[in-house]
Design a protein around this motif. Structure first.
Motif, mmCIF file in Angstrom:
data_model
loop_
_atom_site.group_PDB
_atom_site.id
_atom_site.type_symbol
_atom_site.label_atom_id
_atom_site.label_comp_id
_atom_site.label_asym_id
_atom_site.label_seq_id
_atom_site.Cartn_x
_atom_site.Cartn_y
_atom_site.Cartn_z
ATOM 1 N N ASN A 40 0.805 -1.157 -0.097
ATOM 2 C CA ASN A 40 -0.007 0.083 0.123
ATOM 3 C C ASN A 40 0.810 1.192 -0.172
ATOM 4 N N ILE A 41 0.564 2.202 -0.876
ATOM 5 C CA ILE A 41 1.289 3.736 -0.988
ATOM 6 C C ILE A 41 0.480 4.748 -0.748
ATOM 7 N N ASN A 42 -0.619 4.355 0.042
ATOM 8 C CA ASN A 42 -1.392 5.877 0.587
ATOM 9 C C ASN A 42 -0.650 6.399 1.697
ATOM 10 N N LEU A 43 -0.705 7.741 1.602
ATOM 11 C CA LEU A 43 -0.217 8.361 2.652
ATOM 12 C C LEU A 43 -1.274 8.540 3.945
ATOM 13 N N PRO A 44 -0.503 8.734 5.105
ATOM 14 C CA PRO A 44 -1.412 8.461 6.340
ATOM 15 C C PRO A 44 -2.698 9.506 6.366
ATOM 16 N N ASN A 45 -2.446 10.612 5.586
ATOM 17 C CA ASN A 45 -3.792 11.431 5.736
ATOM 18 C C ASN A 45 -4.576 10.799 4.319
ATOM 19 N N GLU A 46 -4.482 9.996 3.707
ATOM 20 C CA GLU A 46 -5.125 9.522 2.717
ATOM 21 C C GLU A 46 -6.072 8.319 3.135
ATOM 22 N N GLU A 47 -7.354 8.743 3.767
ATOM 23 C CA GLU A 47 -8.191 7.618 4.214
ATOM 24 C C GLU A 47 -9.161 7.225 3.154
ATOM 25 N N PHE A 48 -9.544 5.945 3.407
ATOM 26 C CA PHE A 48 -10.595 5.232 2.531
ATOM 27 C C PHE A 48 -11.386 4.490 3.456
ATOM 28 N N THR A 49 -12.546 4.092 2.942
ATOM 29 C CA THR A 49 -13.554 3.133 3.586
ATOM 30 C C THR A 49 -13.802 2.032 2.539
ATOM 31 N N GLY A 50 -14.152 0.736 2.877
ATOM 32 C CA GLY A 50 -14.301 -0.496 2.325
ATOM 33 C C GLY A 50 -12.834 -0.872 1.853
ATOM 34 N N SER A 51 -12.932 -1.521 0.698
ATOM 35 C CA SER A 51 -11.717 -2.230 0.273
ATOM 36 C C SER A 51 -10.849 -2.871 1.025
ATOM 37 N N GLN A 52 -11.591 -3.539 2.057
ATOM 38 C CA GLN A 52 -10.967 -4.735 2.901
ATOM 39 C C GLN A 52 -10.439 -6.019 1.822
ATOM 40 N N VAL A 53 -9.515 -6.606 2.157
ATOM 41 C CA VAL A 53 -9.142 -7.801 1.620
ATOM 42 C C VAL A 53 -9.370 -8.948 2.549
ATOM 43 N N ASP A 54 -10.037 -10.186 2.214
ATOM 44 C CA ASP A 54 -10.316 -11.231 2.923
ATOM 45 C C ASP A 54 -9.569 -12.274 2.206
ATOM 46 N N PHE A 55 -8.755 -13.181 3.008
ATOM 47 C CA PHE A 55 -7.784 -14.141 2.792
ATOM 48 C C PHE A 55 -8.738 -15.399 3.241
ATOM 49 N N TYR A 56 -8.678 -16.425 2.684
ATOM 50 C CA TYR A 56 -9.457 -17.573 2.910
ATOM 51 C C TYR A 56 -8.323 -18.725 3.569
ATOM 52 N N ASP A 57 -8.557 -18.998 4.542
ATOM 53 C CA ASP A 57 -7.565 -20.022 5.247
ATOM 54 C C ASP A 57 -8.016 -21.422 4.911
ATOM 55 N N LYS A 58 -7.547 -22.199 3.918
ATOM 56 C CA LYS A 58 -7.970 -23.517 3.315
ATOM 57 C C LYS A 58 -7.845 -24.424 4.333
ATOM 58 N N THR A 59 -6.927 -24.320 5.503
ATOM 59 C CA THR A 59 -6.877 -25.480 6.559
ATOM 60 C C THR A 59 -7.848 -25.393 7.533
ATOM 61 N N THR A 60 -8.385 -24.176 7.848
ATOM 62 C CA THR A 60 -9.521 -24.076 8.920
ATOM 63 C C THR A 60 -11.015 -23.710 8.340
ATOM 64 N N GLY A 61 -10.875 -23.410 7.064
ATOM 65 C CA GLY A 61 -12.009 -22.898 6.450
ATOM 66 C C GLY A 61 -12.640 -21.319 6.892
ATOM 67 N N LYS A 62 -11.686 -20.706 7.562
ATOM 68 C CA LYS A 62 -12.099 -19.495 8.270
ATOM 69 C C LYS A 62 -11.528 -18.433 7.080
ATOM 70 N N THR A 63 -12.028 -17.032 7.069
ATOM 71 C CA THR A 63 -11.763 -16.088 6.339
ATOM 72 C C THR A 63 -11.355 -15.156 7.323
ATOM 73 N N VAL A 64 -9.995 -14.612 7.083
ATOM 74 C CA VAL A 64 -9.577 -13.447 7.686
ATOM 75 C C VAL A 64 -9.557 -12.053 6.888
ATOM 76 N N GLN A 65 -10.028 -11.156 7.607
ATOM 77 C CA GLN A 65 -10.097 -9.860 7.106
ATOM 78 C C GLN A 65 -9.118 -8.801 7.311
ATOM 79 N N THR A 66 -8.290 -8.197 6.564
ATOM 80 C CA THR A 66 -7.369 -7.385 6.864
ATOM 81 C C THR A 66 -7.673 -5.993 5.975
ATOM 82 N N VAL A 67 -7.094 -4.772 6.678
ATOM 83 C CA VAL A 67 -7.149 -3.447 5.724
ATOM 84 C C VAL A 67 -5.847 -2.889 5.663
ATOM 85 N N PHE A 68 -5.727 -2.610 4.268
ATOM 86 C CA PHE A 68 -4.058 -1.996 4.173
ATOM 87 C C PHE A 68 -3.934 -0.862 4.720
#
Length: 318
Positions: free
Chosen positions: A209-237
């Motif tokens: 991610n190359i956003n500057l600290p004052n460049e805020e956004f909403t949404g655009s979370q990234v979900d990663f799927y853990d095939k081992t547990t079947g769970k989804t982990v959500q992260t925000v850049f």
């Protein structure tokens, strides 16, 4: 006559293929970029010289000081590589997060990219992605790539000195990482809003991610799927942070609802698009990606901290 010898002026005078033709991948589009490749490379060189007094020379001092120190120490003595690994937080198996850019210098790098955007030199964004300000191909294998010599030196440092040994250390990609690929993208609510569930045609993907600290956004979370547990982990850049993951980890990007998110995305994979077994991709048109034996387990630290001598091929994933 002098004007005719000015590659920068000639490049700026070119008429780009239409967006429609580009998205349809018409033959004329590829012909345009290939026939003008040398002209564009020369133009980027002239652009650097013409703007040398105002233009940043990007180098590794733009990167996070702790990461930079740990990387340099490991290149001097690979037995110190654990200090690199300790900077990365594993959020699910095969997915790690760390600070990549120095926040104090990120604005300078963004200023450089603004200069690139305003250069008026034709650049090709990734196919299938809207023509936004930061949609640029980064690797020389790609048509219309950012061929500025100083940028290419920086890009090669990121790939060779940083990404490849980190991927080998965290993801075990040794043997499937001789080829590089990269592009930049910007997510906007009215343009590129999201990216549907997919895997990448890579052994490893580094998404910075190359956003500057004052460049805020909403949404655009990234979900990663853990095939081992079947769970989804959500992260925000977060500004200047990077996520590195195996290409075969399924992930999806939620729609962005306000602001903008700008990222650099770079891949590693092997010759002939080879990736480790079980890593076949559903991203783009990669149903024919080669899949080979798993990464060898008995790799030494010294082998991880080395640069392959394999020749770069010319095939661009997209």
């Amino acid at each position: 006559m002098e004007h005719n010898n000015n590659k920068l002026a000639q490049a700026r005078a070119l008429t780009l293929p239409s967006r429609e033709a580009s998205l349809k991948r018409e033959t004329s589009v590829s012909q345009f970029w290939n026939s003008n490749r040398k002209l564009l490379e020369d133009a980027w060189g002239e652009w650097e010289i013409e703007n040398k007094d105002q233009l940043l020379i990007p180098d590794e001092t733009l990167l996070d000081p702790r990461l930079r120190q740990a990387i340099n120490d490991a290149w001097e003595n690979p037995e110190k590589e654990n200090a690199v690994a300790n900077l990365w937080e594993e959020i699910i198996p095969g997915v790690y997060v760390a600070q990549f850019f120095d926040l104090k210098r990120l604005e300078e790098f963004r200023g450089y990219l603004e200069a690139v955007v305003n250069s008026q030199i034709p650049k090709r964004p990734p196919y299938g992605i809207q023509l936004n300000r930061y949609g640029i191909m980064l690797d020389p294998r790609s048509e219309g790539h950012l061929a500025a010599p100083n940028f290419q030196a920086f890009y090669n440092d990121i790939m060779n000195r940083y990404m490849r040994p980190i991927a080998r250390l965290l993801l075990g990609t040794y043997g499937y990482d001789s080829q590089t690929f990269g592009f930049s993208i910007q997510y906007n609510p009215d343009k590129d809003k999201d990216l549907h569930a997919h895997t990448d045609a890579s052994a490893a993907t580094l998404n910075i991610n190359i956003n500057l600290p004052n460049e805020e956004f909403t949404g655009s979370q990234v979900d990663f799927y853990d095939k081992t547990t079947g769970k989804t982990v959500q992260t925000v850049f977060e500004p200047g942070k990077a996520i590195i993951h195996r290409g075969n980890v399924p992930h999806t990007t939620h729609p962005i609802t306000s602001g903008q998110r700008s990222n650099l995305v770079v891949w590693l994979y092997g010759e002939h698009m080879q990736i480790p077994r079980g890593s076949t991709s559903s991203y783009g048109s990669f149903s024919n990606v080669a899949s080979t034996n798993d990464t060898p387990e008995s790799i030494t630290a010294r082998e991880r901290w080395s640069v392959p001598n394999t020749a770069k091929d010319t095939f661009a994933p997209f």
